[in-house]
Design an enzyme around this catalytic site. Sequence first.
Site, PDB file in Angstrom:
ATOM      1  N   ARG A 258      12.120  19.971 -12.161  1.00 29.81           N
ATOM      2  CA  ARG A 258      12.887  19.662 -10.957  1.00 29.81           C
ATOM      3  C   ARG A 258      14.035  20.670 -10.864  1.00 29.81           C
ATOM      4  NH1 ARG A 258      11.879  14.814 -13.703  1.00 29.81           N
ATOM      5  NH2 ARG A 258      10.651  13.269 -12.523  1.00 29.81           N
TER       6      ARG A 258
ATOM      7  N   LYS B 177      16.271  13.414 -14.327  1.00 29.40           N
ATOM      8  CA  LYS B 177      16.074  12.028 -13.948  1.00 29.40           C
ATOM      9  C   LYS B 177      15.568  11.158 -15.096  1.00 29.40           C
ATOM     10  CE  LYS B 177      14.129  11.115 -10.017  1.00 29.40           C
ATOM     11  NZ  LYS B 177      13.181  11.124  -8.875  1.00 29.40           N
TER      12      LYS B 177
ATOM     13  N   HIS C 251      10.886  22.085  -4.657  1.00 35.97           N
ATOM     14  CA  HIS C 251       9.983  21.030  -5.117  1.00 35.97           C
ATOM     15  C   HIS C 251       8.516  21.415  -4.944  1.00 35.97           C
ATOM     16  CE1 HIS C 251       9.302  16.922  -6.462  1.00 35.97           C
ATOM     17  NE2 HIS C 251       8.317  16.850  -5.584  1.00 35.97           N
TER      18      HIS C 251
ATOM     19  N   ARG D 290       7.117  22.689  -8.105  1.00 32.37           N
ATOM     20  CA  ARG D 290       6.800  21.583  -9.030  1.00 32.37           C
ATOM     21  C   ARG D 290       5.464  20.940  -8.654  1.00 32.37           C
ATOM     22  NH1 ARG D 290       8.940  17.742 -12.480  1.00 32.37           N
ATOM     23  NH2 ARG D 290       8.582  15.546 -11.978  1.00 32.37           N
TER      24      ARG D 290
ATOM     25  N   HIS E 294       7.347  12.056 -15.656  1.00 29.69           N
ATOM     26  CA  HIS E 294       7.167  10.813 -14.915  1.00 29.69           C
ATOM     27  C   HIS E 294       7.278   9.629 -15.875  1.00 29.69           C
ATOM     28  CE1 HIS E 294       4.717  12.933 -11.524  1.00 29.69           C
ATOM     29  NE2 HIS E 294       6.011  12.931 -11.274  1.00 29.69           N
TER      30      HIS E 294
ATOM     31  N   TYR F 283      -0.627  12.563  -6.944  1.00 26.71           N
ATOM     32  CA  TYR F 283      -1.641  13.612  -6.824  1.00 26.71           C
ATOM     33  C   TYR F 283      -3.025  13.038  -6.532  1.00 26.71           C
ATOM     34  CZ  TYR F 283       2.240  16.236  -8.493  1.00 26.71           C
ATOM     35  OH  TYR F 283       3.484  16.786  -8.595  1.00 26.71           O
TER      36      TYR F 283
END
Length: 255
Positions: free
Chosen positions: A90, A123, A191, A194, A217, A227
């Site tokens: 990110r 994150k 992004h 990514r 994640h 995805y």
Amino acid sequence: MASFYEFHQRHGVALGELLTRWRPGRRGGSWQSFLANLGARPERHRAISLRVERRPPRELIQAEMTALIDACDWLRDKFLLSLLRVTGLRIGEALGLRHEDLDARRRLVVVRPRENVNRARAKTWSREVPADAELFRLYSDYLHEEYGLLDCDHVFVNLWGSPIGEPMSYASVDRLVRRLRDRTGIAFSPHLFRHSYATGLLRRGVAAEVVQHLHGHASISTTVDTYSHLGVEDARRALAAAGFLDESATAEPIA
């Protein structure tokens, strides 16, 4: 009932008023006294939530990423976009990197959640992301030719704009993106690097559990849901690579 409204929505019927209702307004937390609604102004609320088709973000092809990196004037910017390309970080994780997070010997980029003065943030938990030797050669060139003797532990810093030597901000990245859009005609955001990274891994047969870890994640369902746009040809290539399909055989015509 929801299916009835969805049918009419697909056929162009305006449902705005049909799908909302008025109810007394609420204030504060979850507990309310039995007189709490008296005198409160009514509020509009959606009575039925309709499913909205989610469009997957556009991918950047390899030629587009190469064109964007080549269009950068400075090694710092080339290194930033190259980092996003080969690690899928990110942008906040990239802006929060310290020099200690780049392990050239093991060819690893380490993401660590920290408090950063430029408000960049990771994150999720700490993780290690492998990178190639070319990325670390570019990092070395950046340090020797542009970073120089600046006294800062952040990897990405202001080199020309004030305050020089301070960590690079989101606003600086935004200005870089706009310059590159104008210069190349390629519509992109950080992004998209990514997203393209993860999509490329999955298309090459990398397990979703591995992509989940590399992407940071919290749940594998996030990876799978994000995805889910990978199509039947992606599935065909994965099955062929795993030996479940013989792509060399010619199908017999059906009589």
